[in-house]
Design a protein around this motif. Structure first.
Motif, mmCIF file in Angstrom:
data_model
loop_
_atom_site.group_PDB
_atom_site.id
_atom_site.type_symbol
_atom_site.label_atom_id
_atom_site.label_comp_id
_atom_site.label_asym_id
_atom_site.label_seq_id
_atom_site.Cartn_x
_atom_site.Cartn_y
_atom_site.Cartn_z
ATOM 1 N N VAL A 53 0.856 -1.186 0.000
ATOM 2 C CA VAL A 53 0.000 0.000 0.000
ATOM 3 C C VAL A 53 0.897 1.242 0.000
ATOM 4 C CG1 VAL A 53 -1.765 1.261 1.306
ATOM 5 C CG2 VAL A 53 -1.802 -1.240 1.254
ATOM 6 N N PRO A 54 0.931 1.982 -1.120
ATOM 7 C CA PRO A 54 1.861 3.125 -1.222
ATOM 8 C C PRO A 54 1.731 4.138 -0.086
ATOM 9 C CG PRO A 54 0.901 2.636 -3.356
ATOM 10 C CD PRO A 54 0.175 1.771 -2.363
ATOM 11 N N LYS A 55 0.511 4.401 0.367
ATOM 12 C CA LYS A 55 0.353 5.382 1.449
ATOM 13 C C LYS A 55 0.933 4.844 2.753
ATOM 14 C CE LYS A 55 -2.848 8.602 -0.310
ATOM 15 N NZ LYS A 55 -1.848 9.546 -0.793
ATOM 16 N N ALA A 56 0.859 3.530 2.949
ATOM 17 C CA ALA A 56 1.463 2.925 4.137
ATOM 18 C C ALA A 56 2.990 3.014 4.048
ATOM 19 C CB ALA A 56 1.013 1.478 4.271
ATOM 20 N N SER A 57 3.540 2.822 2.853
ATOM 21 C CA SER A 57 4.991 2.951 2.669
ATOM 22 C C SER A 57 5.433 4.378 2.935
ATOM 23 C CB SER A 57 5.409 2.568 1.246
ATOM 24 O OG SER A 57 4.831 1.353 0.866
ATOM 25 N N CYS A 58 4.634 5.329 2.465
ATOM 26 C CA CYS A 58 4.950 6.738 2.684
ATOM 27 C C CYS A 58 5.015 7.026 4.181
ATOM 28 C CB CYS A 58 3.894 7.615 2.008
ATOM 29 S SG CYS A 58 4.086 9.377 2.329
ATOM 30 N N LEU A 59 4.009 6.574 4.926
ATOM 31 C CA LEU A 59 3.990 6.832 6.362
ATOM 32 C C LEU A 59 5.138 6.107 7.062
ATOM 33 C CD1 LEU A 59 2.570 8.251 8.676
ATOM 34 C CD2 LEU A 59 1.150 6.225 8.988
ATOM 35 N N ALA A 60 5.421 4.884 6.629
ATOM 36 C CA ALA A 60 6.516 4.119 7.230
ATOM 37 C C ALA A 60 7.844 4.854 7.040
ATOM 38 C CB ALA A 60 6.586 2.727 6.604
ATOM 39 N N GLU A 61 8.009 5.414 5.857
ATOM 40 C CA GLU A 61 9.230 6.169 5.559
ATOM 41 C C GLU A 61 9.324 7.419 6.435
ATOM 42 O OE1 GLU A 61 12.737 6.119 3.844
ATOM 43 O OE2 GLU A 61 11.217 4.638 3.337
ATOM 44 N N GLU A 62 8.218 8.117 6.579
ATOM 45 C CA GLU A 62 8.180 9.318 7.421
ATOM 46 C C GLU A 62 8.516 8.978 8.875
ATOM 47 O OE1 GLU A 62 7.429 12.678 6.856
ATOM 48 O OE2 GLU A 62 7.802 12.113 4.781
ATOM 49 N N VAL A 63 7.922 7.902 9.381
ATOM 50 C CA VAL A 63 8.149 7.518 10.782
ATOM 51 C C VAL A 63 9.598 7.069 10.972
ATOM 52 C CG1 VAL A 63 7.519 5.850 12.581
ATOM 53 C CG2 VAL A 63 5.726 6.975 11.252
ATOM 54 N N ALA A 64 10.148 6.365 9.986
ATOM 55 C CA ALA A 64 11.551 5.940 10.075
ATOM 56 C C ALA A 64 12.467 7.157 10.155
ATOM 57 C CB ALA A 64 11.912 5.059 8.873
ATOM 58 N N GLU A 65 12.140 8.187 9.376
ATOM 59 C CA GLU A 65 12.932 9.423 9.425
ATOM 60 C C GLU A 65 12.799 10.106 10.782
ATOM 61 O OE1 GLU A 65 12.282 12.229 6.180
ATOM 62 O OE2 GLU A 65 12.541 10.547 4.786
ATOM 63 N N GLU A 66 11.597 10.053 11.337
ATOM 64 C CA GLU A 66 11.353 10.660 12.653
ATOM 65 C C GLU A 66 12.198 9.964 13.727
ATOM 66 O OE1 GLU A 66 8.855 13.194 13.458
ATOM 67 O OE2 GLU A 66 9.932 13.187 15.370
ATOM 68 N N LEU A 67 12.331 8.638 13.618
ATOM 69 C CA LEU A 67 12.976 7.859 14.684
ATOM 70 C C LEU A 67 14.463 7.630 14.447
ATOM 71 C CD1 LEU A 67 10.245 5.095 15.282
ATOM 72 C CD2 LEU A 67 10.560 7.237 16.533
ATOM 73 N N GLU A 68 14.974 8.002 13.278
ATOM 74 C CA GLU A 68 16.318 7.550 12.893
ATOM 75 C C GLU A 68 17.410 7.891 13.898
ATOM 76 O OE1 GLU A 68 18.143 9.197 9.400
ATOM 77 O OE2 GLU A 68 16.977 11.040 9.553
ATOM 78 N N ASP A 69 17.280 9.002 14.609
ATOM 79 C CA ASP A 69 18.324 9.390 15.551
ATOM 80 C C ASP A 69 18.103 8.854 16.961
ATOM 81 O OD1 ASP A 69 19.733 10.775 13.587
ATOM 82 O OD2 ASP A 69 18.506 12.573 13.877
ATOM 83 N N GLU A 70 17.001 8.157 17.156
ATOM 84 C CA GLU A 70 16.726 7.584 18.477
ATOM 85 C C GLU A 70 17.628 6.363 18.697
ATOM 86 O OE1 GLU A 70 14.348 8.368 20.784
ATOM 87 O OE2 GLU A 70 13.585 10.100 19.662
ATOM 88 N N PRO A 71 18.089 6.167 19.956
ATOM 89 C CA PRO A 71 18.836 4.929 20.222
ATOM 90 C C PRO A 71 17.894 3.725 20.179
ATOM 91 C CG PRO A 71 18.542 6.221 22.229
ATOM 92 C CD PRO A 71 17.992 7.044 21.107
ATOM 93 N N CYS A 72 18.455 2.563 19.799
ATOM 94 C CA CYS A 72 17.628 1.358 19.641
ATOM 95 C C CYS A 72 16.877 0.991 20.925
ATOM 96 C CB CYS A 72 18.479 0.177 19.202
ATOM 97 S SG CYS A 72 18.747 0.129 17.412
ATOM 98 N N GLU A 73 17.457 1.313 22.092
ATOM 99 C CA GLU A 73 16.803 0.948 23.363
ATOM 100 C C GLU A 73 15.390 1.527 23.439
ATOM 101 O OE1 GLU A 73 20.347 1.161 22.825
ATOM 102 O OE2 GLU A 73 20.404 2.760 24.318
ATOM 103 N N ASN A 74 15.146 2.624 22.737
ATOM 104 C CA ASN A 74 13.850 3.289 22.845
ATOM 105 C C ASN A 74 12.734 2.608 22.063
ATOM 106 O OD1 ASN A 74 15.240 5.089 24.330
ATOM 107 N ND2 ASN A 74 14.901 6.864 22.998
ATOM 108 N N VAL A 75 13.075 1.519 21.368
ATOM 109 C CA VAL A 75 12.086 0.919 20.466
ATOM 110 C C VAL A 75 10.803 0.535 21.206
ATOM 111 C CG1 VAL A 75 12.964 -1.458 20.575
ATOM 112 C CG2 VAL A 75 11.798 -0.646 18.522
ATOM 113 N N ASN A 76 10.930 0.070 22.455
ATOM 114 C CA ASN A 76 9.742 -0.359 23.211
ATOM 115 C C ASN A 76 8.763 0.780 23.457
ATOM 116 O OD1 ASN A 76 10.759 -2.910 23.366
ATOM 117 N ND2 ASN A 76 11.757 -2.576 25.350
ATOM 118 N N GLN A 77 9.313 1.973 23.499
ATOM 119 C CA GLN A 77 8.507 3.150 23.746
ATOM 120 C C GLN A 77 7.497 3.397 22.603
ATOM 121 O OE1 GLN A 77 11.461 6.064 25.003
ATOM 122 N NE2 GLN A 77 10.013 7.649 24.379
#
Ligand SMILES: *[C@@H]1O[C@H](CO)[C@@H](O)[C@H](O)[C@H]1NC(C)=O
Ligand SMILES: *[C@@H]1O[C@H](CO)[C@@H](O)[C@H](O)[C@H]1NC(C)=O
Ligand SMILES: *[C@@H]1O[C@H](CO)[C@@H](O)[C@H](O)[C@H]1NC(C)=O
Ligand SMILES: *[C@@H]1O[C@H](CO)[C@@H](O)[C@H](O)[C@H]1NC(C)=O
Length: 194
Positions: A53-77
């Motif tokens: 679903v292209p719109k789902a890919s778009c949102l996934a990409e946006e969220v990945a960009e939002e989280l990219e600088d977060e440390p991996c430990e924060n994933v549970n959050q």
């Protein structure tokens, strides 16, 4: 003079070619192999594979960009995030940017993982071998998916085919309209020189 025009024309042609060949985003290889892996898992579970679903890919990409600088430990959050109760920062903004009607995201899910260098087999096993996420992949309610990735983060967005989870466009074809404007501007520019 003629050769000048020809040169200009070739230059314009090259420009169009470059414009058309710019990839939408990178990281495609890992995403492709994880997407295939997830759909193999679905088939083993006797569930229909996810549609892309292209719109789902778009949102996934946006969220990945939002989280990219977060440390991996924060994933549970941030996980697992049903879109309506998600802790992901600026989610509404990202939904708007992808031109998705927010009312059609209520039943969707956002599943981020953080794996060093996005090693595809580890990413995949995070989705298929943890209770937290496998219960989403096991669920026949979800019918569509999109993946996005940035640095060590990969994000899977799941959609349903009900009106509250279909990730439908919020407005008309703003994207098509934008492209038409760019194209017309370009043709006018070309016309000036020809
Ligand atoms: C979403 O639903 C609310 C409440 O039903 C409505 O007021 C709003 O206009 C809807 N938004 C869109 C983009 O359709
Ligand atoms: C999920 O990813 C984390 C971080 O890379 C890793 O330590 C863990 O072993 C993975 N879990 C599974 C079940 O693959
Ligand atoms: C999903 O299905 C698999 C295989 O049937 C099972 O091993 C796993 O525990 C299920 N996950 C959940 C969260 O129920
Ligand atoms: C949703 O998807 C399922 C499985 O693909 C299908 O059986 C069902 O008819 C679909 N429902 C709608 C409203 O499209």
């Amino acid at each position: 003079m003629a050769s000048f025009k020809l040169g200009l024309f070739l230059f314009a042609l090259l420009f169009v070619f470059l414009l058309l060949s710019i990839p939408v985003h990178c990281g495609g290889d890992e995403e492709d192999s994880v997407f295939k892996g997830i759909n193999s898992y679905r088939q083993v579970q006797k569930l229909t594979p996810f549609n892309k679903v292209p719109k789902a890919s778009c949102l996934a990409e946006e969220v990945a960009e939002e989280l990219e600088d977060e440390p991996c430990e924060n994933v549970n959050q941030y996980a697992p995030g049903l879109t309506s109760s998600s802790k992901i920062p600026n989610l509404q903004k990202h939904i708007d940017k992808c031109d998705i009607n927010i009312n059609t995201t209520i039943d969707g899910a956002i599943l981020p993982v953080c794996v060093s260098k996005l090693e595809p087999t580890i990413v995949l096993s995070n989705y298929t071998h943890t209770d937290r996420y496998s219960r989403y992949l096991n669920n026949s309610v979800y019918t569509g998916a999109g993946l996005g990735s940035e640095h060590d983060w990969m994000v899977l967005v799941l959609t349903t085919n009900t009106t509250t989870g279909s990730f439908a466009a919020s407005s008309g074809a703003t994207c098509v309209f934008g492209n038409v404007v760019v194209l017309m501007g370009f043709l006018m520019l070309l016309g000036l020189f020809m």
